[in-house]
Design a protein around this motif. Structure first.
Motif, PDB file in Angstrom:
ATOM      1  N   LEU A  56       0.835  -1.204   0.000  1.00  0.00           N
ATOM      2  CA  LEU A  56       0.000   0.000   0.000  1.00  0.00           C
ATOM      3  C   LEU A  56       0.873   1.259   0.000  1.00  0.00           C
ATOM      4  O   LEU A  56       0.591   2.218  -0.729  1.00  0.00           O
ATOM      5  CB  LEU A  56      -0.930   0.000   1.216  1.00  0.00           C
ATOM      6  CG  LEU A  56      -1.690   1.306   1.484  1.00  0.00           C
ATOM      7  CD1 LEU A  56      -2.550   1.704   0.286  1.00  0.00           C
ATOM      8  CD2 LEU A  56      -2.531   1.191   2.752  1.00  0.00           C
ATOM      9  N   VAL A  57       1.929   1.264   0.815  1.00  0.00           N
ATOM     10  CA  VAL A  57       2.847   2.408   0.838  1.00  0.00           C
ATOM     11  C   VAL A  57       3.414   2.656  -0.553  1.00  0.00           C
ATOM     12  O   VAL A  57       3.458   3.798  -1.034  1.00  0.00           O
ATOM     13  CB  VAL A  57       3.984   2.174   1.854  1.00  0.00           C
ATOM     14  CG1 VAL A  57       5.066   3.248   1.697  1.00  0.00           C
ATOM     15  CG2 VAL A  57       3.442   2.188   3.280  1.00  0.00           C
ATOM     16  N   MET A  58       3.821   1.592  -1.238  1.00  0.00           N
ATOM     17  CA  MET A  58       4.382   1.755  -2.586  1.00  0.00           C
ATOM     18  C   MET A  58       3.336   2.236  -3.569  1.00  0.00           C
ATOM     19  O   MET A  58       3.643   3.013  -4.484  1.00  0.00           O
ATOM     20  CB  MET A  58       5.026   0.436  -3.038  1.00  0.00           C
ATOM     21  CG  MET A  58       6.298   0.103  -2.274  1.00  0.00           C
ATOM     22  SD  MET A  58       7.234  -1.300  -2.946  1.00  0.00           S
ATOM     23  CE  MET A  58       6.127  -2.663  -2.569  1.00  0.00           C
ATOM     24  N   TYR A  59       2.102   1.803  -3.413  1.00  0.00           N
ATOM     25  CA  TYR A  59       1.020   2.290  -4.278  1.00  0.00           C
ATOM     26  C   TYR A  59       0.838   3.797  -4.089  1.00  0.00           C
ATOM     27  O   TYR A  59       0.701   4.548  -5.061  1.00  0.00           O
ATOM     28  CB  TYR A  59      -0.274   1.550  -3.947  1.00  0.00           C
ATOM     29  CG  TYR A  59      -1.449   1.942  -4.819  1.00  0.00           C
ATOM     30  CD1 TYR A  59      -1.699   1.289  -6.019  1.00  0.00           C
ATOM     31  CD2 TYR A  59      -2.305   2.971  -4.439  1.00  0.00           C
ATOM     32  CE1 TYR A  59      -2.771   1.658  -6.831  1.00  0.00           C
ATOM     33  CE2 TYR A  59      -3.376   3.349  -5.240  1.00  0.00           C
ATOM     34  CZ  TYR A  59      -3.603   2.686  -6.434  1.00  0.00           C
ATOM     35  OH  TYR A  59      -4.668   3.058  -7.244  1.00  0.00           O
ATOM     36  N   LEU A  60       0.843   4.251  -2.831  1.00  0.00           N
ATOM     37  CA  LEU A  60       0.667   5.672  -2.550  1.00  0.00           C
ATOM     38  C   LEU A  60       1.825   6.492  -3.112  1.00  0.00           C
ATOM     39  O   LEU A  60       1.620   7.565  -3.686  1.00  0.00           O
ATOM     40  CB  LEU A  60       0.549   5.887  -1.039  1.00  0.00           C
ATOM     41  CG  LEU A  60      -0.734   5.358  -0.382  1.00  0.00           C
ATOM     42  CD1 LEU A  60      -0.619   5.405   1.138  1.00  0.00           C
ATOM     43  CD2 LEU A  60      -1.949   6.143  -0.848  1.00  0.00           C
ATOM     44  N   ILE A  61       3.057   5.985  -2.938  1.00  0.00           N
ATOM     45  CA  ILE A  61       4.222   6.694  -3.481  1.00  0.00           C
ATOM     46  C   ILE A  61       4.085   6.834  -4.991  1.00  0.00           C
ATOM     47  O   ILE A  61       4.244   7.928  -5.549  1.00  0.00           O
ATOM     48  CB  ILE A  61       5.527   5.948  -3.154  1.00  0.00           C
ATOM     49  CG1 ILE A  61       5.770   5.879  -1.657  1.00  0.00           C
ATOM     50  CG2 ILE A  61       6.715   6.642  -3.837  1.00  0.00           C
ATOM     51  CD1 ILE A  61       6.932   4.977  -1.269  1.00  0.00           C
ATOM     52  N   ASN A  62       3.794   5.728  -5.652  1.00  0.00           N
ATOM     53  CA  ASN A  62       3.727   5.735  -7.110  1.00  0.00           C
ATOM     54  C   ASN A  62       2.639   6.670  -7.631  1.00  0.00           C
ATOM     55  O   ASN A  62       2.818   7.334  -8.649  1.00  0.00           O
ATOM     56  CB  ASN A  62       3.494   4.307  -7.614  1.00  0.00           C
ATOM     57  CG  ASN A  62       3.667   4.189  -9.107  1.00  0.00           C
ATOM     58  OD1 ASN A  62       4.671   4.597  -9.669  1.00  0.00           O
ATOM     59  ND2 ASN A  62       2.665   3.641  -9.779  1.00  0.00           N
ATOM     60  N   ASN A 105      14.897   1.869  -2.661  1.00  0.00           N
ATOM     61  CA  ASN A 105      15.476   1.247  -3.845  1.00  0.00           C
ATOM     62  C   ASN A 105      14.552   1.383  -5.053  1.00  0.00           C
ATOM     63  O   ASN A 105      15.002   1.624  -6.167  1.00  0.00           O
ATOM     64  CB  ASN A 105      15.758  -0.231  -3.563  1.00  0.00           C
ATOM     65  CG  ASN A 105      16.661  -0.855  -4.601  1.00  0.00           C
ATOM     66  OD1 ASN A 105      17.643  -0.270  -5.029  1.00  0.00           O
ATOM     67  ND2 ASN A 105      16.316  -2.053  -5.032  1.00  0.00           N
ATOM     68  N   ARG A 106      13.250   1.267  -4.819  1.00  0.00           N
ATOM     69  CA  ARG A 106      12.306   1.367  -5.928  1.00  0.00           C
ATOM     70  C   ARG A 106      12.034   2.815  -6.317  1.00  0.00           C
ATOM     71  O   ARG A 106      11.841   3.123  -7.496  1.00  0.00           O
ATOM     72  CB  ARG A 106      10.984   0.669  -5.582  1.00  0.00           C
ATOM     73  CG  ARG A 106      10.082   0.522  -6.808  1.00  0.00           C
ATOM     74  CD  ARG A 106       8.696  -0.002  -6.484  1.00  0.00           C
ATOM     75  NE  ARG A 106       8.630  -1.445  -6.342  1.00  0.00           N
ATOM     76  CZ  ARG A 106       7.511  -2.162  -6.546  1.00  0.00           C
ATOM     77  NH1 ARG A 106       6.398  -1.547  -6.943  1.00  0.00           N
ATOM     78  NH2 ARG A 106       7.493  -3.453  -6.357  1.00  0.00           N
ATOM     79  N   TYR A 107      12.010   3.711  -5.325  1.00  0.00           N
ATOM     80  CA  TYR A 107      11.714   5.123  -5.593  1.00  0.00           C
ATOM     81  C   TYR A 107      12.823   5.992  -5.001  1.00  0.00           C
ATOM     82  O   TYR A 107      12.636   6.645  -3.963  1.00  0.00           O
ATOM     83  CB  TYR A 107      10.359   5.507  -4.990  1.00  0.00           C
ATOM     84  CG  TYR A 107       9.222   4.640  -5.482  1.00  0.00           C
ATOM     85  CD1 TYR A 107       8.745   4.754  -6.778  1.00  0.00           C
ATOM     86  CD2 TYR A 107       8.625   3.699  -4.638  1.00  0.00           C
ATOM     87  CE1 TYR A 107       7.706   3.968  -7.242  1.00  0.00           C
ATOM     88  CE2 TYR A 107       7.579   2.900  -5.090  1.00  0.00           C
ATOM     89  CZ  TYR A 107       7.133   3.032  -6.385  1.00  0.00           C
ATOM     90  OH  TYR A 107       6.112   2.242  -6.837  1.00  0.00           O
TER      91      TYR A 107
END
Length: 335
Positions: A56-62, A105-107
């Motif tokens: 969910l955190v990665m979804y929000l960042i993206n 690492n991803r963002y």
């Protein structure tokens, strides 16, 4: 096993009463929650893990990184360091923890801050040269010293909070009534074939009037190796082993079996730090097979395991119903 869990219920009730007393002190203002001017979204759950907070955190960042300067604030669970760290190129899993490093690492354009005390982390974020416009706070349901502007709580469809029990009989960190502190409830790992009837039956068990969204995991079609990406269909042609150090592997294992058939699974505990002996054992078990792991685990594995056959399968958050995704995205963007 069921009888053993029943014996643990009194311990769980005692633990729950301690947590309830703590929450009451915050509710009465005897213990103080700090508010900050920087807008913030809290992500958390009532259980000890495995409910999909990280995805969910990665979804929000993206979704929000194109229009906002974003910072992530995390405790940095499992790291070998302590205190406040603003992640930089010199940092790794050991210094900031596996999940914060996964975000960083991803963002890499996103500011990632780890601190056991979120109040210290928020003050540090506010003093940055180019402070963020939005802070996403990871694992915040029980950390009440900082009050986010919106709290999103996650719970899994197969083991929802309203069917779970307090530690140590179950996995809840506090009484189920803690859901009342949430502004949005996100149901994770929902079956693809969820019908409207099953959805309504599930919703009847939720005794709070807040928006509820049903989500699922979407797996990448690509495997990420050290220097390349390959179509995941290669797993139909080559044997592989799965190595995991995550809380709940059931969904991943089920997906891989349905897609690619049988494989060997080496399962470690959540946030496991892989030793040299672990890496040797994995390499011996793998032989010439592909070593498949999660995005959360691969950074730790590569510290001790140097193999061109090591790869990870990335995941994304997806919504079961399109109207749910449209509404959720609109709420976050408007916020």
């Amino acid at each position: 096993m069921k009888n053993f869990r029943i014996l643990l219920i009194p311990l769980g009730i005692f633990y729950g009463l301690v947590m309830a007393m703590r929450n009451k002190l915050f509710d009465l203002g005897i213990l103080s929650s700090q508010n900050y001017l920087i807008r913030s979204i809290g992500v958390g759950n009532l259980s000890i893990g495995g409910t999909g907070k990280s995805v969910l955190v990665m979804y929000l960042i993206n979704m929000l990184r194109k229009t906002h300067r974003i910072a992530i604030l995390s405790r940095g669970y499992g790291r070998k360091s302590s205190g406040l760290i603003v992640a930089g190129t010199q940092d790794n899993v050991s210094s900031i923890g596996d999940e914060p490093f996964q975000f960083f690492n991803r963002y890499p354009e996103t500011t990632v801050v780890v601190s056991e005390k979120r109040t210290i982390g928020m003050r540090a974020i506010g003093t940055l040269d180019n402070p963020p416009e939005l802070v996403i706070m990871d694992d915040m349901m029980q950390h009440r010293w900082v009050q986010p502007h919106i709290m999103i709580m996650t719970t899994s469809f197969d083991i929802p909070y309203f069917e779970d029990f307090l530690l140590p009989a179950g996995s809840l960190r506090e009484f189920r009534s803690g859901v009342k502190r949430a502004d949005i409830l996100l149901i994770t790992r929902t079956p693809d074939d969820l019908s409207i009837e099953k959805k309504e039956a599930f919703l009847k068990n939720i005794n709070i009037n807040i928006p509820v969204f049903f989500t699922k995991i979407k797996y990448s079609n690509l495997l990420t190796f050290k220097n390349k990406t390959i179509d995941s269909r290669i797993l139909n042609e080559e044997c592989f082993i799965l190595v995991t150090g995550i809380a709940d592997t059931r969904h991943l294992v089920s997906y891989l079996k349905n897609q690619f058939g049988k494989f060997d699974h080496i399962k470690f505990s959540d946030h496991h730090n892989y030793s040299d002996s672990d890496s040797r054992m994995i390499q011996e078990r793998a032989g010439d097979k592909i070593i498949l792991t999660t995005e959360k685990d691969i950074a730790k594995l590569t510290q001790n395991l140097d193999s061109d056959r090591l790869c990870c399968l990335k995941i994304e958050l997806d919504f079961v119903f399109e109207e749910d995704q449209n509404l959720f995205d609109k709420m976050m963007k408007n916020f």
